[in-house]
Design an enzyme around this catalytic site. Structure first.
Site, PDB file in Angstrom:
ATOM      1  N   ASP A 160     -17.486  85.035 118.948  1.00  0.00           N
ATOM      2  CA  ASP A 160     -17.798  86.021 120.341  1.00  0.00           C
ATOM      3  C   ASP A 160     -19.213  85.186 120.733  1.00  0.00           C
ATOM      4  O   ASP A 160     -20.087  85.573 120.816  1.00  0.00           O
ATOM      5  CB  ASP A 160     -18.147  87.544 119.911  1.00  0.00           C
ATOM      6  CG  ASP A 160     -18.579  88.101 121.225  1.00  0.00           C
ATOM      7  OD1 ASP A 160     -18.306  87.845 122.215  1.00  0.00           O
ATOM      8  OD2 ASP A 160     -19.273  89.071 121.071  1.00  0.00           O
ATOM      9  N   ASP A 218     -24.801  88.141 115.154  1.00  0.00           N
ATOM     10  CA  ASP A 218     -23.637  89.018 115.367  1.00  0.00           C
ATOM     11  C   ASP A 218     -22.121  88.427 114.661  1.00  0.00           C
ATOM     12  O   ASP A 218     -21.342  87.903 115.539  1.00  0.00           O
ATOM     13  CB  ASP A 218     -23.430  89.439 116.751  1.00  0.00           C
ATOM     14  CG  ASP A 218     -24.445  90.358 116.956  1.00  0.00           C
ATOM     15  OD1 ASP A 218     -25.203  90.990 116.263  1.00  0.00           O
ATOM     16  OD2 ASP A 218     -24.551  90.192 118.365  1.00  0.00           O
TER      17      ASP A 218
END
Length: 260
Positions: free
Chosen positions: A194, A211
């Site tokens: 991502d 993340d």
């Protein structure tokens, strides 16, 4: 506002008292969703074992987690990421990245159990990335739905995201980022999954990748698709701000270490 072990004890006491008077469903509607009983017990344990000394306010809030600024007993700045266990909105999305990754197994489809696996997965991915020299928040520990890691920023103010702050030397910044993607792939055998301007911080004019919950092992059936998406995101963003970027095929070959 800060809170320490005394506040945790006080909150636990309040929860115990109120549990005797009202149903759990009613109780959880009256308490901030991130601080349910199990989460408070985990925080109590982390404080009691010296990982956290004091916690301050929220520095980032999303649908999946809250991130709090904290410090340990030595004054080291920490980010405490608490994954929400009261929402099942992202459960299906999480399973997509967990199932197929041989490192992790889901023994239950309960939301809390899946989130516990997700937290361990992010800790493991951060550890592997950090170990091969990719600049990420240094992972400290994980327990249940709570991940403790290095705070990226100064005095409780987080470093900006790339989407909000363009570094002074964008060409150098881009080259470092691509090197990190290559190290993840070749050395850590990971794909971030991502990667974009929304998951890259700019700290001291250098990139910090964040993340990592969705990052997958190269054996994951979606690894190639996710790698292409990550690289495409970087090429499009940096091309738009004037960097002379390679084409996708060339960038993929370089990341994989394939000689052309």
């Amino acid at each position: 506002m800060s809170w320490d072990i005394d506040r945790v004890k006080d909150e636990l006491h309040k929860i115990d008292l109120r549990r005797k008077k009202i149903k759990d469903s009613e109780f959880f509607e009256t308490v901030e969703e991130v601080f349910d009983y199990s989460t408070l017990m985990i925080l109590y344990d982390l404080i009691n074992n010296g990982f956290i000394d004091v916690m301050y306010g929220v520095v980032n809030s999303g649908k999946e987690a809250r991130i709090y600024f904290a410090r340990d007993r030595n004054g080291l700045d920490l980010a405490v990421k608490i994954y929400l266990t009261s929402t099942s909105e992202f459960r299906k999305g999480m399973l997509t990245y967990i199932i197929g990754d041989p490192r992790f197994k889901v023994s239950s489809r309960k939301t809390r159990d899946i989130i516990y696996v997700w937290a361990r997965k992010e800790y493991s991915n951060l550890s592997k990335a950090y170990g091969v020299g990719v600049r990420v928040p240094k992972p400290i520990t994980v327990k249940g739905n709570v991940l403790v890691m290095e705070f990226i920023g100064v005095d409780g103010v987080p470093a900006p995201l790339l989407k909000d702050y363009i570094p002074l030397n964008v060409d150098s910044f881009f080259n470092v980022l691509m090197d990190y993607v290559r190290k993840l792939y070749v050395d850590a055998r990971l794909v971030h999954g991502d990667l974009s301007e929304y998951n890259i911080m700019v700290f001291n004019d250098s990139p910090v990748l964040i993340d990592f919950g969705q990052a997958v092992d190269l054996s994951h059936p979606m690894a190639e698709e996710l790698l292409v998406r990550d690289i495409n995101n970087l090429l499009e963003f940096f091309s738009d701000i004037g960097v002379d970027t390679p084409d996708l095929e060339e960038a993929l070959s370089w990341v994989k270490g394939v000689k052309r």
